[in-house]
Scaffold this motif. Structure first.
Motif, PDB file in Angstrom:
ATOM      1  N   ALA A  53      32.425  38.297  34.475  1.00  0.00           N
ATOM      2  CA  ALA A  53      32.220  38.875  35.806  1.00  0.00           C
ATOM      3  C   ALA A  53      31.055  39.850  35.767  1.00  0.00           C
ATOM      4  N   ARG A  57      37.132  46.105  36.445  1.00  0.00           N
ATOM      5  CA  ARG A  57      38.429  45.669  35.947  1.00  0.00           C
ATOM      6  C   ARG A  57      38.812  44.310  36.540  1.00  0.00           C
ATOM      7  N   LEU A  58      39.516  43.512  35.741  1.00  0.00           N
ATOM      8  CA  LEU A  58      39.860  42.153  36.147  1.00  0.00           C
ATOM      9  C   LEU A  58      41.219  42.094  36.829  1.00  0.00           C
ATOM     10  N   GLY A  86      37.441  34.899  39.716  1.00  0.00           N
ATOM     11  CA  GLY A  86      37.231  35.841  38.630  1.00  0.00           C
ATOM     12  C   GLY A  86      38.472  36.600  38.213  1.00  0.00           C
ATOM     13  N   PHE A  87      39.638  35.915  38.181  1.00  0.00           N
ATOM     14  CA  PHE A  87      40.829  36.620  37.715  1.00  0.00           C
ATOM     15  C   PHE A  87      41.440  35.922  36.505  1.00  0.00           C
ATOM     16  N   LEU A  88      42.075  36.712  35.653  1.00  0.00           N
ATOM     17  CA  LEU A  88      42.809  36.192  34.514  1.00  0.00           C
ATOM     18  C   LEU A  88      44.037  35.446  35.016  1.00  0.00           C
ATOM     19  N   PHE A 124      42.003  43.117  27.632  1.00  0.00           N
ATOM     20  CA  PHE A 124      41.184  43.166  28.841  1.00  0.00           C
ATOM     21  C   PHE A 124      41.490  44.417  29.658  1.00  0.00           C
ATOM     22  N   VAL A 126      42.443  45.458  32.849  1.00  0.00           N
ATOM     23  CA  VAL A 126      43.068  44.834  34.019  1.00  0.00           C
ATOM     24  C   VAL A 126      43.209  45.852  35.142  1.00  0.00           C
ATOM     25  N   GLN A 232      38.045  38.500  42.671  1.00  0.00           N
ATOM     26  CA  GLN A 232      36.992  39.454  42.331  1.00  0.00           C
ATOM     27  C   GLN A 232      35.663  39.049  42.919  1.00  0.00           C
TER      28      GLN A 232
END
Length: 236
Positions: A53, A57-58, A86-88, A124, A126, A232
């Motif tokens: 990204a 923060r994710l 763009g997210f986990l 990560f 988050v 994101q």
């Protein structure tokens, strides 16, 4: 990667409570792509990491499979959205054919989820305001149950064709998204979401409820709508 939990945390699992919380990561992040996580001891749970990204923060979405399901079959529901937004995307594996509370009590699946979250939070950065718990079918019932208990951790619950929610401790007021097919013969809508949603709204939860002309499935447009507030970056 392993994690040691206090006796209090282990006791909390029996009540459906998770102890993991996001914080400054101390481990190495994983590269973009799909990864098997062995913190649960079986290497069946999976984590999809989106392309790098622009910074910050994710968001994180935890996706729970349905009965007799598997992370590999669950991930396609949201993987394209995770890549675009763009997210986990974390997909745990239940210890049995479905999630523990459906068999009568919390326990092993909460332990697995807590360990997986610790690993993700350790690798990560988050965003604590954008952590969602999602699920389909039995996974949706489990997501509603666990998400309402752990409303301090999950800001959003995404329930695709849920069957029920288990009464219990509730904390916070996460936003709730529910979708259900009008022609669902596995978990009929009249016995399930059309009962669940009014009860949630009566308890003060903000519920975005979508019915669709279909069966026991997750339409792609509704999956995208469910995660849109977490994205994101916009699609395209």
């Amino acid at each position: 990667m392993s994690a040691t939990f206090s006796a209090q945390a282990q006791l909390g699992w029996r009540a459906g409570q998770l102890s993991a919380r996001p914080g400054p990561p101390t481990g190495q992040p994983l590269p973009a792509g799909l990864h098997r996580l062995d913190s649960a001891g079986d290497a069946e749970s999976a984590l999809f990491v989106p392309p790098p990204a622009t910074g910050g923060r994710l968001p994180l979405v935890v996706l729970l499979h349905g009965a007799t399901g598997h992370p590999e079959r669950a991930l396609p529901v949201l993987r394209a959205d995770a890549e675009r937004g763009g997210f986990l995307l974390l997909a745990p594996k239940s210890r049995g054919y479905t999630w523990d509370i459906i068999g009568g009590s919390f326990g092993p699946d909460l332990a697995v989820l807590d360990r997986l979250l610790v690993e993700v939070f350790d690798r990560f950065e988050v965003d604590p305001a954008r952590i969602a718990l999602a699920g389909f079918s039995d996974g949706a019932s489990y997501a509603l149950t666990i998400g309402l208990i752990n409303g301090e951790l999950f800001s959003r619950i995404l329930a695709f064709s849920p069957g029920f929610t288990v009464p219990g401790r509730r904390a916070g007021k996460p936003a709730v998204f529910v979708s259900h097919g009008k022609a669902d013969t596995v978990l009929p809508i009249d016995r399930c979401s059309r009962r669940i949603v009014p009860l949630l709204r009566a308890d003060g939860y903000q519920v975005d409820y979508r019915e669709f002309a279909g069966g026991h499935t997750v339409p792609a447009d509704l999956a995208t709508a469910a995660v849109e507030p977490l994205a994101q970056r916009s699609p395209g």
